[in-house]
Design a protein around this motif. Structure first.
Motif, short mmCIF file in Angstrom:
data_model
loop_
_atom_site.label_atom_id
_atom_site.label_comp_id
_atom_site.label_asym_id
_atom_site.label_seq_id
_atom_site.Cartn_x
_atom_site.Cartn_y
_atom_site.Cartn_z
N ASP A 43 -3.18 104.10 29.88
CA ASP A 43 -4.03 104.23 31.25
C ASP A 43 -4.76 102.67 31.36
OD1 ASP A 43 -5.33 105.68 33.32
OD2 ASP A 43 -6.91 104.74 32.41
N ALA A 44 -5.22 101.92 30.27
CA ALA A 44 -5.77 100.35 30.24
C ALA A 44 -4.55 99.67 30.72
CB ALA A 44 -6.07 100.13 29.00
N LEU A 45 -3.31 100.01 30.62
CA LEU A 45 -2.36 99.07 31.51
C LEU A 45 -1.76 99.64 32.57
CD1 LEU A 45 -0.40 98.70 28.08
CD2 LEU A 45 -1.49 96.88 29.21
N ASN A 46 -2.55 100.71 33.14
CA ASN A 46 -1.94 101.37 34.56
C ASN A 46 -0.68 101.96 34.20
OD1 ASN A 46 -4.36 101.28 36.09
ND2 ASN A 46 -4.09 99.23 36.62
N LEU A 47 -0.31 102.32 33.33
CA LEU A 47 0.89 103.13 33.02
C LEU A 47 0.89 104.57 32.82
CD1 LEU A 47 2.68 100.59 30.70
CD2 LEU A 47 3.48 101.04 32.98
N PRO A 48 1.26 105.51 33.50
CA PRO A 48 1.15 106.99 33.18
C PRO A 48 2.13 107.19 32.05
CG PRO A 48 2.43 106.66 35.28
CD PRO A 48 2.15 105.29 34.64
N PRO A 49 1.82 108.29 31.19
CA PRO A 49 2.78 108.92 30.42
C PRO A 49 3.83 109.50 31.05
CG PRO A 49 0.71 110.15 30.24
CD PRO A 49 0.62 109.01 31.28
N ILE A 50 5.17 109.48 30.58
CA ILE A 50 6.38 110.07 30.97
C ILE A 50 6.69 111.28 30.04
CG2 ILE A 50 7.03 108.35 32.33
CD1 ILE A 50 9.15 107.58 30.35
N PRO A 51 7.43 112.44 30.47
CA PRO A 51 7.59 113.57 29.92
C PRO A 51 8.92 113.36 28.88
CG PRO A 51 8.24 113.98 32.10
CD PRO A 51 7.60 112.73 32.07
N GLN A 52 9.96 112.41 29.25
CA GLN A 52 10.92 112.36 28.60
C GLN A 52 11.70 110.82 28.68
OE1 GLN A 52 13.31 115.16 31.14
NE2 GLN A 52 14.82 113.53 31.25
N LEU A 53 12.38 110.62 27.69
CA LEU A 53 13.15 109.27 27.79
C LEU A 53 14.43 109.38 26.91
CD1 LEU A 53 13.56 106.29 28.90
CD2 LEU A 53 12.00 105.44 26.93
N GLY A 89 7.75 97.91 25.51
CA GLY A 89 7.30 98.89 26.50
C GLY A 89 8.39 99.95 26.36
N VAL A 90 9.59 100.10 26.37
CA VAL A 90 10.38 101.06 26.18
C VAL A 90 10.18 101.87 25.01
CG1 VAL A 90 12.92 101.59 26.09
CG2 VAL A 90 12.24 100.16 27.63
N THR A 126 8.03 97.93 30.75
CA THR A 126 8.93 96.50 30.26
C THR A 126 8.51 95.53 30.82
OG1 THR A 126 11.12 98.05 30.38
CG2 THR A 126 11.14 95.77 30.12
N VAL A 127 7.96 95.48 32.13
CA VAL A 127 7.57 94.37 32.67
C VAL A 127 6.18 93.94 32.11
CG1 VAL A 127 6.49 92.94 34.59
CG2 VAL A 127 8.77 94.06 34.58
N ARG A 128 5.31 94.88 32.05
CA ARG A 128 4.03 94.70 31.43
C ARG A 128 3.71 94.18 30.01
NH1 ARG A 128 -0.78 96.49 34.27
NH2 ARG A 128 -0.18 97.31 36.31
N PHE A 129 4.72 94.96 29.00
CA PHE A 129 4.74 94.39 27.63
C PHE A 129 5.31 93.17 27.31
CE2 PHE A 129 3.55 98.72 26.90
CZ PHE A 129 2.86 98.90 25.93
N GLU A 130 6.42 92.70 28.25
CA GLU A 130 7.05 91.34 28.26
C GLU A 130 6.02 90.44 28.62
OE1 GLU A 130 11.67 91.81 28.69
OE2 GLU A 130 10.53 91.38 30.39
N GLN A 189 -3.79 92.42 23.09
CA GLN A 189 -4.10 93.13 21.74
C GLN A 189 -3.66 94.73 22.09
OE1 GLN A 189 -7.53 92.98 19.24
NE2 GLN A 189 -7.07 90.68 19.16
N VAL A 190 -3.97 95.35 23.32
CA VAL A 190 -3.77 96.70 23.66
C VAL A 190 -2.31 96.92 23.32
CG1 VAL A 190 -3.65 98.47 25.29
CG2 VAL A 190 -5.59 97.27 25.04
N CYS A 191 -1.20 95.89 24.11
CA CYS A 191 0.37 96.04 23.95
C CYS A 191 0.61 96.08 22.26
CB CYS A 191 0.80 95.04 24.54
SG CYS A 191 0.99 95.05 26.48
N ARG A 192 0.11 95.27 21.62
CA ARG A 192 0.22 94.92 20.37
C ARG A 192 0.00 96.08 19.46
NH1 ARG A 192 -0.54 88.65 18.44
NH2 ARG A 192 1.00 87.68 19.98
N PHE A 193 -1.03 96.72 19.79
CA PHE A 193 -1.64 97.97 18.96
C PHE A 193 -0.59 99.06 19.42
CE2 PHE A 193 -3.85 101.97 19.23
CZ PHE A 193 -4.72 101.75 18.13
N LEU A 194 -0.10 99.21 20.65
CA LEU A 194 0.58 100.42 20.86
C LEU A 194 1.98 100.09 20.13
CD1 LEU A 194 -0.04 100.91 24.61
CD2 LEU A 194 -0.32 102.55 22.67
#
Length: 503
Positions: A493-503, A359-360, A327-331, A441-446
């Motif tokens: 990974d370019a944002l140093n964020l690991p994927p999570i299995p559930q949300l 991000g969420v 959330t913080v990184r994407f904001e 650009q990476v955040c907007r792309f995602l």
């Protein structure tokens, strides 16, 4: 898909060039013919799917040649000498510069650059622990470490600098009477550097015309000594560029520091400024620590509303930590770095685990892919589904959904070019002091990918009935979504964020 290139005449050389084009990202053609309106080109969709999905790893790395050289990412917000900076004194604008520097470090390393960060901070200090929560691995030094010897050398270099202004004897006598009370702020009142002369003699572009004579401060000496330390650790055979990632409020001071470093003798190093706009929080004034705590509380509340009593234990603590970081990184990173960011920090605002809210939303859709493949793998173990065969054994003409082509054409194919952009801007942009590295650009792309993937996934049932005549289409879709899952992981990974299995 066809493209009509309107022209009264299509030279044969143009048609030959189109037909002979090849390489990563060049799509196979079904038809290329001259018609009355010009050149008609039709892409062979099944061949394009097969070609990309059979070598999807090639599309997850920068497409250009690996760059050479060293980049130092200097974060002025973290420089301090007499008072330790903490997460409670760190502003949101300063936090934005640190996260941008962290993101740039990953992107530039992927493109072949050797990357160093400045300054090093005492290990175990408050800011280091705070940044670790956000996934930032900032360099540290032992608590007992001292840089005083290098600081003294920098001071002596400035005293001997050709750009130092010499005071008259009368001015020296007057300054001595003021020197004791100024000792905490200044190294010596007679060390003054003519920065305008540095800019003019070295032909530097884009610096503030009001740069004039600068009295050397203790803080500036400590800053320059940290830069000297990092420069000394760099590969001396590689060209070095220093990127000062600074807020717009601190831009003038950082220009002063850059010119002081040149005046001390660091003339061979190219220095550029990545200037970041302010972070606005209407109706509130929050430190970085308060902002992170607010987002963590909101993320926990949103998770408890959705999952109830399941939200407990270390697994959920880790999920909430990663989601808060996302959330913080994407904001702070989704906006062009030169533009201001406005945050909603009202306590009742909350964060949602659904809806295209940065991000969420991205992490939620990445987790959906994890769930899909967990279900498929469970089905394989139970004998419901067979293993996915090789690409060459599949008929990709079964991928007829427009959303499937959109995911391939708009995301998988151009992703490698997206990874090239920071390094390309570093090499090609003009020689002015400011540089724009497209850190958003990476955040907007995602976010864009997640909107299109979510639309497709809500409409299409991927794991169908276990009937042999349906397997081919299911396998083709699973291969497409498997490549998308790897793309998600690579970009996160370019944002140093690991994927999570559930949300």
């Amino acid at each position: 898909m066809s493209f009509d290139l309107l022209a009264s005449l299509v030279p044969p050389a143009v048609l030959n060039n189109v037909l002979s084009a090849h390489g990563s990202g060049v799509l196979p053609l079904h038809v290329a013919e001259v018609v009355a309106e010009g050149l008609r080109v039709c892409v062979d969709h099944p061949a394009a799917f097969r070609g990309v999905l059979s070598q999807s790893a090639e599309y997850l790395r920068p497409s250009g040649a690996q760059s050479e050289g060293c980049v130092v990412l200097n974060c002025p917000a973290l420089h301090t000498r007499d008072a330790d900076i903490t997460s409670h004194t760190l502003t949101l604008g300063q936090l934005r510069t640190v996260l941008i520097a962290d993101h740039l470090g990953v992107l530039l390393k992927r493109q072949g650059y050797s990357v160093l960060h400045c300054p090093a901070l005492p290990e175990g200090c408050d800011v280091i622990n705070f940044l670790k929560v956000l996934g930032v691995d900032w360099p540290t030094v032992p608590v007992s470490w001292s840089n005083e010897e290098r600081e003294q050398k920098v001071l002596e270099d400035l005293r001997r600098s050709a750009y130092r202004e010499r005071e008259s004897e009368k001015e020296k006598r007057r300054s001595r009477g003021e020197e004791m009370e100024r000792e905490n702020q200044r190294v010596e009142s007679d060390v003054k550097i003519n920065l305008k002369e540095v800019v003019q003699e070295q032909g530097l572009l884009g610096y503030d015309p009001s740069l004039g004579t600068c009295t050397v401060q203790r803080e500036a000496i400590a800053h320059l000594a940290q830069l000297d330390r990092v420069a000394a650790a760099a590969d001396s055979s590689a060209a070095m560029t220093v990127l000062h990632v600074t807020s717009c409020q601190e831009e003038f001071r950082q220009q002063q520091t850059a010119m002081l470093w040149r005046a001390s003798g660091a003339t061979a190093t190219q220095q550029r400024l990545v200037v970041c706009g302010p972070v606005k929080t209407p109706g509130a004034q929050l430190s970085a620590a308060q902002y992170l705590q607010l987002r963590r509380s909101q993320m926990k509340e949103a998770s408890e509303m959705k999952y109830g009593d399941q939200v407990e234990g270390q697994t959920w603590d880790d999920i909430i930590r990663v989601m808060t970081s996302a959330t913080v990184r994407f904001e702070l990173l989704s906006t062009v770095h030169t533009s201001p960011v406005t945050l909603d920090v009202q306590r009742e605002g909350g964060v949602s685990t659904k809806g295209p809210r940065g991000g969420v939303f991205v992490m939620y859709n990445c987790a959906r892919l994890h769930t899909l493949f967990s279900s498929y793998e469970k089905g394989v173990q139970e004998g419901i589904y067979p293993e996915i065969p090789e690409c060459s054994e599949l008929d990709f003409s079964s991928l007829k959904e427009e959303g499937e082509w959109l995911l391939l054409f708009n995301y998988l194919i151009p992703y490698s070019e997206l990874l090239d952009q920071s390094g390309r801007a570093l090499e090609l942009e003009g020689g002015g002091v400011r540089i724009n590295l497209k850190t958003e650009q990476v955040c907007r792309f995602l976010v864009s990918l997640s909107k299109d993937f979510s639309s497709y996934y809500n409409r299409v049932h991927v794991l169908g009935e276990p009937l042999p005549h349906l397997f081919n289409q299911m396998f083709c879709r699973l291969l497409l979504l498997s490549a998308l899952r790897e793309l998600y992981h690579n970009a996160l990974d370019a944002l140093n964020l690991p994927p999570i299995p559930q949300l």
